[in-house]
Design a protein around this motif. Structure first.
Motif, mmCIF file in Angstrom:
data_model
loop_
_atom_site.group_PDB
_atom_site.id
_atom_site.type_symbol
_atom_site.label_atom_id
_atom_site.label_comp_id
_atom_site.label_asym_id
_atom_site.label_seq_id
_atom_site.Cartn_x
_atom_site.Cartn_y
_atom_site.Cartn_z
ATOM 1 N N TYR A 297 0.855 -1.185 0.000
ATOM 2 C CA TYR A 297 0.000 0.000 0.000
ATOM 3 C C TYR A 297 0.894 1.239 0.000
ATOM 4 O O TYR A 297 2.062 1.177 0.413
ATOM 5 N N PRO A 299 0.548 4.717 1.594
ATOM 6 C CA PRO A 299 -0.185 5.681 2.410
ATOM 7 C C PRO A 299 0.292 7.116 2.282
ATOM 8 O O PRO A 299 -0.404 8.032 2.725
ATOM 9 N N ALA A 307 3.564 0.601 2.874
ATOM 10 C CA ALA A 307 3.100 -0.349 3.880
ATOM 11 C C ALA A 307 3.132 -1.726 3.224
ATOM 12 O O ALA A 307 2.440 -1.954 2.234
ATOM 13 N N CYS A 341 -4.607 -1.151 6.833
ATOM 14 C CA CYS A 341 -4.530 -1.015 5.377
ATOM 15 C C CYS A 341 -5.438 -2.070 4.737
ATOM 16 O O CYS A 341 -5.351 -3.251 5.063
ATOM 17 N N HIS A 356 -5.232 3.675 1.172
ATOM 18 C CA HIS A 356 -6.022 3.704 2.393
ATOM 19 C C HIS A 356 -5.441 2.837 3.506
ATOM 20 O O HIS A 356 -5.598 1.615 3.506
ATOM 21 N N CYS A 357 -4.788 3.473 4.462
ATOM 22 C CA CYS A 357 -4.371 2.857 5.713
ATOM 23 C C CYS A 357 -4.968 3.724 6.816
ATOM 24 O O CYS A 357 -4.415 4.763 7.187
#
Length: 503
Positions: A297, A299, A307, A341, A356-357
């Motif tokens: 991810y 962020p 992440a 996440c 999106h975390c």
């Protein structure tokens, strides 16, 4: 709308979420009662106002927001209201849920706010509500001619954002509809500024389409393709639909534009992160993620933060990079931290996941990540831990309280906005600011949730939580009928603001 097989409500993830929410059923912290108490003290007349409307300079001399270009992604610095006593500004309810088939949900992705308007996406439309006192009903409706497929949390400095839409399937068509329409609109007015058809988007669906914004550019990726548009007029700037061994899985926007690429398939999948020139799509640098990683991810684009789920589907470490893409530090999650996440929609890949975390915030110098909640009733429910982006070392810790877990919301200048949930019938839920340099906590808003919210509205996995210009907005991402009364309206969103003294 074709979402693929919906997650069963009997899955372990749903049971866990319901268990968390059952602990979060809150009693209404009487805003009207608090107002009556204040009036009884003879202090004066209380009016809702934007921060700073009293003309006073904040007592703690917090930095004011730096003026931004209209096309930049908004970075507001919050000033607390004169009093943190919360006032309920609006409640939004959803009706017509009895029309849903058993087990179906009405999805409601996208929550945005400006100084005047709260906007919420639901199914195939976006509704704009005035935040002014005594305002009733939406002041504008933007019909999208199809269901929402992807949204972005990013908003420009002058209040614009974008969504991706799946048009209705043509009558008689054998194939499912695809997510090939991008709509750019003004949050204050609800005006559609432009709409464009994404090229070669035959494989763009709600499960794989990711949308983001950076200065002057709207960018979308769906695995087998990507495209970027000029915010001013919707003109296509570049696209990436050529056949390649690597695919643009998604983008992270904000101050810069990062691309997450997947190369190979199955067990041989590897990941790359590139910083792109937003106007041309040309890579400025490439970071190769180590083999064996299961998921990635993005962020934050600036500073660049990854992440990474290494050997597991849950995030196991955070990796920070320099502005030139050079490795800086690793922050192990150690099984205790949970940046959340990909946890939205019960871990289903709907509406865009790459950025999106929800329990992780990144500012210029630090990462703030929440720990997992602890079951003990005589210990802090959890903590928010600050890590230095350059070294990965711990630089501070913010403790929750027993039965009151804390989660980071976003940076506000040099401070962190935090929500502290209340699981008791006495103490209110709170939004506070925390200065990691001084370890000072300042109340921002104190409020309660209507009992019919069942604690869901303050659950990061269930709701969007937005703080903007002195107000807090809590809004469910998916809406289900009450099984005992399917025709009853369901509370989906609330807005809370502070009081300020009239001079």
């Amino acid at each position: 709308m074709s979402f693929g097989p919906p997650p069963s409500i009997y899955t372990e993830s749903h049971r866990a979420a319901e268990g968390r929410r059952s602990r979060r059923r809150l009693r209404l912290f009487g805003a009207a009662g608090a107002l009556a108490l204040l009036a009884g003290t003879g202090i004066g007349t209380w009016l809702l106002a934007s921060p700073g409307s009293s003309g006073d300079t904040p007592a703690d001399n917090r930095p004011a927001a730096v003026a931004q270009h209209p096309d930049e992604i908004r970075e507001t610095v919050e000033q607390p209201p004169a009093s943190p006593e919360g006032q309920l500004l609006l409640q939004q309810q959803e009706t017509g849920l009895e029309k849903l088939k058993d087990g179906d949900k009405r999805y409601a992705p996208g929550t945005w706010a400006t100084g005047e308007i709260f906007a919420k996406g639901t199914a195939d439309k976006i509704l704009g509500h005035s935040i002014a006192p005594d305002s009733e009903g939406p002041v504008w409706t933007l019909d999208l001619d199809g269901h929402l497929c992807a949204t972005s949390d990013h908003v420009t400095a002058d209040g614009r954002t974008a969504v991706v839409v799946q048009p209705e399937k043509p009558e008689g068509a054998d194939t499912e509809g695809v997510c090939d329409q991008v709509v750019f609109f003004d949050i204050d007015t609800g005006k559609k500024l432009w709409q464009a058809t994404m090229p070669s988007a035959g494989s763009a669906f709600v499960t794989n389409t990711n949308l983001t914004l950076t200065r002057g550019v709207v960018a979308i990726a769906w695995g087998q393709g990507s495209v970027a548009y000029d915010m001013k007029n919707g003109r296509k700037l570049w696209d990436g639909t050529s056949v390649s061994s690597c695919e643009d899985r998604g983008f992270a926007g904000g101050r810069a534009l990062l691309a997450l690429l997947t190369c190979g398939t199955g067990a041989n999948t590897t990941y790359r992160v590139q910083r792109l020139d937003p106007r041309t799509g040309e890579p400025e640098w490439t970071y190769e993620v180590a083999r064996g990683v299961q998921d990635v991810y993005l962020p934050s684009s600036e500073p660049p933060v990854l992440a990474v789920a290494a050997g597991d589907l849950s995030v196991t470490e955070l990796i920070t990079l320099d502005d030139d893409g050079t490795y800086r530090a690793t922050v192990p999650m150690s099984g205790r931290h949970d940046p959340k996440c990909g946890d939205r929609y019960f871990a289903s890949p709907y509406f865009g996941l790459v950025e999106h975390c929800d329990a992780l915030v990144v500012d210029d110098d630090r990462l703030y990540v929440a720990t997992k909640e602890e079951p003990s009733l005589d210990q802090p429910a959890n903590w928010i831990v600050a890590f230095d982006t350059a070294t990965g070392k711990t630089t501070g810790k913010f403790e929750g309280r027993p039965n009151q877990p804390v989660y980071p919301l976003r940076a506000s200048g040099d401070e962190l906005l935090i929500i502290r949930e209340s699981l008791s019938e006495v103490e209110p839920t709170a939004v506070v600011t925390w200065n990691p340099e001084t370890d000072k906590e300042t109340p921002y808003l104190l409020f309660g949730l209507p009992e019919e919210g069942l604690g869901r509205l303050s659950d990061l996995e269930w709701s969007d939580i937005v703080v903007e210009q002195g107000r807090l907005f809590l809004s469910a991402r998916q809406i289900e009928p009450d099984p005992e009364d399917p025709e009853a309206p369901v509370l989906t969103s609330i807005a809370v603001g502070g009081f300020t003294l009239e001079h």
